[in-house]
Design a protein around this motif. Sequence first.
Motif, PDB file in Angstrom:
ATOM      1  N   ILE A   1       0.867  -1.183   0.000  1.00 48.63           N
ATOM      2  CA  ILE A   1       0.000   0.000   0.000  1.00 48.63           C
ATOM      3  C   ILE A   1       0.904   1.233   0.000  1.00 48.63           C
ATOM      4  N   PRO A   2       0.678   2.157  -0.931  1.00 48.76           N
ATOM      5  CA  PRO A   2       1.564   3.330  -0.980  1.00 48.76           C
ATOM      6  C   PRO A   2       1.395   4.189   0.267  1.00 48.76           C
ATOM      7  N   GLU A   3       2.461   4.817   0.676  1.00 46.92           N
ATOM      8  CA  GLU A   3       2.423   5.608   1.903  1.00 46.92           C
ATOM      9  C   GLU A   3       1.304   6.649   1.856  1.00 46.92           C
ATOM     10  N   LYS A   4       1.083   7.255   0.680  1.00 53.25           N
ATOM     11  CA  LYS A   4       0.067   8.328   0.617  1.00 53.25           C
ATOM     12  C   LYS A   4      -1.336   7.801   0.948  1.00 53.25           C
ATOM     13  N   ASN A   5      -1.665   6.591   0.485  1.00 52.38           N
ATOM     14  CA  ASN A   5      -2.963   6.016   0.854  1.00 52.38           C
ATOM     15  C   ASN A   5      -3.043   5.834   2.361  1.00 52.38           C
ATOM     16  N   PHE A   6      -1.946   5.339   2.877  1.00 49.02           N
ATOM     17  CA  PHE A   6      -1.917   4.956   4.278  1.00 49.02           C
ATOM     18  C   PHE A   6      -2.105   6.149   5.206  1.00 49.02           C
ATOM     19  N   LEU A   7      -1.694   7.323   4.737  1.00 47.93           N
ATOM     20  CA  LEU A   7      -1.738   8.518   5.598  1.00 47.93           C
ATOM     21  C   LEU A   7      -3.071   9.264   5.566  1.00 47.93           C
ATOM     22  N   MET A   8      -4.038   8.756   4.795  1.00 46.90           N
ATOM     23  CA  MET A   8      -5.273   9.506   4.543  1.00 46.90           C
ATOM     24  C   MET A   8      -6.173   9.673   5.770  1.00 46.90           C
ATOM     25  N   GLU A   9      -6.250   8.677   6.633  1.00 47.99           N
ATOM     26  CA  GLU A   9      -7.192   8.766   7.752  1.00 47.99           C
ATOM     27  C   GLU A   9      -6.395   8.760   9.054  1.00 47.99           C
ATOM     28  N   LYS A  10      -6.578   9.813   9.867  1.00 53.54           N
ATOM     29  CA  LYS A  10      -5.609  10.038  10.947  1.00 53.54           C
ATOM     30  C   LYS A  10      -5.648   9.009  12.088  1.00 53.54           C
ATOM     31  N   ASN A  11      -6.846   8.547  12.443  1.00 55.34           N
ATOM     32  CA  ASN A  11      -6.905   7.549  13.517  1.00 55.34           C
ATOM     33  C   ASN A  11      -6.291   6.220  13.084  1.00 55.34           C
ATOM     34  N   HIS A  12      -6.511   5.921  11.828  1.00 54.25           N
ATOM     35  CA  HIS A  12      -5.981   4.689  11.264  1.00 54.25           C
ATOM     36  C   HIS A  12      -4.451   4.708  11.283  1.00 54.25           C
ATOM     37  N   VAL A  13      -3.873   5.796  10.823  1.00 54.81           N
ATOM     38  CA  VAL A  13      -2.414   5.943  10.827  1.00 54.81           C
ATOM     39  C   VAL A  13      -1.893   5.797  12.240  1.00 54.81           C
ATOM     40  N   LYS A  14      -2.533   6.531  13.160  1.00 54.38           N
ATOM     41  CA  LYS A  14      -2.082   6.517  14.548  1.00 54.38           C
ATOM     42  C   LYS A  14      -2.070   5.084  15.095  1.00 54.38           C
ATOM     43  N   GLY A  15      -3.127   4.339  14.760  1.00 59.06           N
ATOM     44  CA  GLY A  15      -3.249   2.970  15.266  1.00 59.06           C
ATOM     45  C   GLY A  15      -2.248   2.019  14.652  1.00 59.06           C
ATOM     46  N   PHE A  16      -1.999   2.159  13.366  1.00 58.02           N
ATOM     47  CA  PHE A  16      -1.199   1.143  12.696  1.00 58.02           C
ATOM     48  C   PHE A  16       0.256   1.535  12.419  1.00 58.02           C
ATOM     49  N   ALA A  17       0.539   2.848  12.414  1.00 57.69           N
ATOM     50  CA  ALA A  17       1.879   3.283  12.001  1.00 57.69           C
ATOM     51  C   ALA A  17       3.017   2.570  12.730  1.00 57.69           C
ATOM     52  N   PRO A  18       2.926   2.397  14.051  1.00 52.29           N
ATOM     53  CA  PRO A  18       4.080   1.788  14.729  1.00 52.29           C
ATOM     54  C   PRO A  18       4.328   0.348  14.295  1.00 52.29           C
ATOM     55  N   GLU A  19       3.321  -0.283  13.678  1.00 51.04           N
ATOM     56  CA  GLU A  19       3.431  -1.714  13.386  1.00 51.04           C
ATOM     57  C   GLU A  19       3.729  -2.027  11.922  1.00 51.04           C
ATOM     58  N   VAL A  20       3.985  -0.983  11.129  1.00 50.99           N
ATOM     59  CA  VAL A  20       4.112  -1.220   9.687  1.00 50.99           C
ATOM     60  C   VAL A  20       5.526  -1.645   9.291  1.00 50.99           C
ATOM     61  N   PHE A  21       5.606  -2.622   8.393  1.00 46.28           N
ATOM     62  CA  PHE A  21       6.852  -2.943   7.692  1.00 46.28           C
ATOM     63  C   PHE A  21       6.887  -2.120   6.404  1.00 46.28           C
ATOM     64  N   TRP A  22       8.006  -1.472   6.131  1.00 43.70           N
ATOM     65  CA  TRP A  22       8.096  -0.617   4.934  1.00 43.70           C
ATOM     66  C   TRP A  22       9.041  -1.191   3.886  1.00 43.70           C
ATOM     67  N   VAL A  23       8.558  -1.233   2.647  1.00 46.75           N
ATOM     68  CA  VAL A  23       9.419  -1.552   1.507  1.00 46.75           C
ATOM     69  C   VAL A  23       9.960  -0.226   1.006  1.00 46.75           C
ATOM     70  N   THR A  24      11.287  -0.088   0.985  1.00 47.20           N
ATOM     71  CA  THR A  24      11.879   1.206   0.625  1.00 47.20           C
ATOM     72  C   THR A  24      12.866   1.135  -0.522  1.00 47.20           C
ATOM     73  N   GLU A  25      13.351  -0.073  -0.832  1.00 44.19           N
ATOM     74  CA  GLU A  25      14.424  -0.206  -1.831  1.00 44.19           C
ATOM     75  C   GLU A  25      14.141  -1.324  -2.812  1.00 44.19           C
ATOM     76  N   THR A  26      14.845  -1.249  -3.960  1.00 47.06           N
ATOM     77  CA  THR A  26      14.840  -2.378  -4.897  1.00 47.06           C
ATOM     78  C   THR A  26      16.282  -2.670  -5.286  1.00 47.06           C
ATOM     79  N   GLY A  27      16.449  -3.855  -5.878  1.00 45.86           N
ATOM     80  CA  GLY A  27      17.733  -4.250  -6.468  1.00 45.86           C
ATOM     81  C   GLY A  27      18.907  -4.048  -5.542  1.00 45.86           C
ATOM     82  N   ALA A  28      19.915  -3.348  -6.026  1.00 35.80           N
ATOM     83  CA  ALA A  28      21.139  -3.188  -5.247  1.00 35.80           C
ATOM     84  C   ALA A  28      21.077  -1.981  -4.323  1.00 35.80           C
ATOM     85  N   GLY A  29      19.872  -1.577  -3.934  1.00 39.47           N
ATOM     86  CA  GLY A  29      19.751  -0.497  -2.963  1.00 39.47           C
ATOM     87  C   GLY A  29      19.190   0.793  -3.532  1.00 39.47           C
ATOM     88  N   GLU A  30      18.581   0.725  -4.733  1.00 37.97           N
ATOM     89  CA  GLU A  30      17.943   1.931  -5.272  1.00 37.97           C
ATOM     90  C   GLU A  30      16.728   2.275  -4.420  1.00 37.97           C
TER      91      GLU A  30
END
Lengths: 486, 486
Positions: free
Chosen positions: B75-104
């Motif tokens: 889920i893209p970060e922008k979708n995830f940030l849309m509803e404030k209570n939801h973010v507050k509840g789930f943000a600490p528990e999220v795994f983030w995909v940030t890179e591909t390949g050799a570290g791009e």
Amino acid sequence: MAKEKVTFDFDKKGDFSEWYSEIIKRAELGDLRYNIKGFIVFQPWSVLAMEKTYDFLEETLQLKGHKPYWYPVVIPEKNFLMEKNHVKGFAPEVFWVTETGAGEKLEEKMALRPTSETAFYQMFSIWIRSYKDLPFKTYQRAQVFRYETKATRPFIRSREFYWIETHNAFDSKENAFKQAEEDMQTTKEILLDKLCIPFIFFERPEWDKFPGAETTFAADTLMPDGKVLQLPSTHIISQNFTKAFEVKFVDEKGKENYCWTTCYGPAVSRIFAAIISIHGDNKGLIFPFSVAPLQAVIIPIYNEKNKEKVLKESKKIQEELRKAKIRTEIDLTDKTMGEKFYYWEMKGVPFRIELGEKEIKEKKATVFLRHEGKKTKEKISGIEKFILSEGTKQMDYLKKKAVKEFEEKIVEADSIEKVKKAVEEGKIVKTGFCSVSMQGNDCAEKIEKEMNASIRGTKFIKEKPAGNCIVCKKKAESVVYIGKSY
Amino acid sequence: MAKEKVTFDFDKKGDFSEWYSEIIKRAELGDLRYNIKGFIVFQPWSVLAMEKTYDFLEETLQLKGHKPYWYPVVIPEKNFLMEKNHVKGFAPEVFWVTETGAGEKLEEKMALRPTSETAFYQMFSIWIRSYKDLPFKTYQRAQVFRYETKATRPFIRSREFYWIETHNAFDSKENAFKQAEEDMQTTKEILLDKLCIPFIFFERPEWDKFPGAETTFAADTLMPDGKVLQLPSTHIISQNFTKAFEVKFVDEKGKENYCWTTCYGPAVSRIFAAIISIHGDNKGLIFPFSVAPLQAVIIPIYNEKNKEKVLKESKKIQEELRKAKIRTEIDLTDKTMGEKFYYWEMKGVPFRIELGEKEIKEKKATVFLRHEGKKTKEKISGIEKFILSEGTKQMDYLKKKAVKEFEEKIVEADSIEKVKKAVEEGKIVKTGFCSVSMQGNDCAEKIEKEMNASIRGTKFIKEKPAGNCIVCKKKAESVVYIGKSY
């Protein structure tokens, strides 16, 4: 919003690319508007057919002794780095999970699995001890993730796709090869017999093998635009993997050895691309009876006066069909009859049952056969038996038609010009080639570059070459197949 | 390796924690030795039962009009940030995909879905236009990912778990509530009727609601250690979400409004924890007939002389059982008879069919009923009918037993000391409370802190309070339930 056109009418053979994009949109198979590039939302009409495909595959694999597992979607970097060819092949395509929460870095980054050898083998090394544990045959249904740099196309190539992967360990290379043969047989039982999709299994040339495999066999079919689509592939994995992961067994004489392994990967979402592309026509989809989300749709034809009677009779038919496990709905929308007809033809439902005053009086319903475009009258009583037997015939019909079209497109050619021309015409071309292994061969490179085509490989049961290599003119040592690919 | 003990013998009630860990290991349900903390490998014996659970859930949801989807796992970060209570509840528990390949670095980071509201609603805003599109009822079977900081336990709490999530949109709050009621009914049809698991649905207090929900109803059951386990929950989502995502519809009068939404989340892997914990005993697992990976196992008893005859007869029985769709195997391993008996009892197979010379002569097989620990002799001819009818009875037996044990542990108490004592004894305690909303209530905080227990909520159909709040002694305004949780 502008009113949607009632009819679907795109020239599948003339402009396949347009046909393909339009049918995905109009039949609501997948939505490309999700907020991440290369990822799509699979919609009910495709999911239901793909779930059926999963059922067929899982049932068959379980019968053949594969046990189901669910592995984590993430693979730790250290597992991933264990086998060097594998890393080389997959590293550029990996998505990495590196953070949690508000940006805390993970101690070790984790790959979203692009394939799961390095997850399965870690556990194999714990579980497999003795020849008594072998063969050890597993599978999982799963999504895999690849950061594709080529253009993505829904169902054909996307950054997340749905497949089954089997991973298996054996006590000898011979038994590993037997598994590969069994996988090819499984592919026939599902793809050809259940889904009516023709294909040929090729042994891939050296440079086109699965990263880490010793031998790769892959099924190719032809899409309407003359491009070859790779379907399930099965791989004899070298012992490099089992050596890296220490997957060992003690044989009957007490001697320790490394296991031989294989893996097999039918990609359900890509198989779906073949189903819709090969069977569809200018009016839309044609689903094989086996995987049709709806196998029959009932269209009640009524006016204010006889509405109740017609709907009651429709429900009775629906009940009989459902009792016979035929997936059925009654179309109760407020569309016109014509709109309903076009809609369900476009959606590819194999049988349409029309039911009005006249039909009730005659005790016979009008049944439209989507694949032949023909109407017939059938007794309402026992209509479920008619649908079931016609369902089998429909699959026979689709299979024969697809096989015929496929076989007509496999041609022979004995010069580079003829090969080129045939490939341009969307054919798979059979020809002589100077080498068997093909590794580091200049002729191969020439073919792939000059023709913008690829060498698909040699047949599993090797054919006897006649004549010369089409490039260097030396005596041919193998028979290879060449085609355009996505 | 040391020889494994033949018998399984752990005191489920005396030391549930040990029993639970041991049965997961010995019955090969899940392997904790995978290289990433908090992620486990689910093994065939649990996967087969969980796949059955999925089948029951999906069949029922589809019958009730939910359509299946497959959404991207990211889920893209922008979708995830849309509803404030939801973010507050789930943000600490999220795994983030940030890179591909050799570290791009990716341009925008992507969450591994912890739940999928923010993915579904993005598409709802595209798909839903008019009241004619409503109700819009969907679901997907999927894994979700949460970076749990609490201690993980296999099947109960892990960083990846398997569930179904339904997401649904309605034209009124009233219809949203009706959906929640339907979800509670679905939970009863599956958990109680098919899996023999008793539970109560509670309306959760304010601070324990799903992040972003207006009302949360959650099913609680009791584990053998007296801890409450949360099972499926259903949520009336506030319009905050549909406002954030612009999920609007035009009603019959042409007026635009935001949809009301609900979601329902049965976690299949956690339901499995309840199945094994509630039904098992000191000898191991007891699977309800409905989800047993094997429903009957055939043990041939033979010597060198009569081996062929006994195996032939065993295969005939297996065939008859399989024709009747009973999941069956013949145990052909070289274990002793005793070892085989103990093994399949530990694995929880409902019926064991023993077949030897004597049985063949008498034309009656010995059948062992795992749940009652009883043996009986049954005619070989037609034995499949006996197994099917006993299968139904077995589920009745397990259900009654579980319901009785559950109900005995729900008690009333009217003082803080009595509540404390009952909670310590592993009971769910019903008592009076001074507030209905419970938001920002000191008494609630006192209970949760002092007792190391939690307020599970009030019943869906509200009970009339008598007496006073156990903490502040003011007149009770609601009836709440208190229990220890994981």
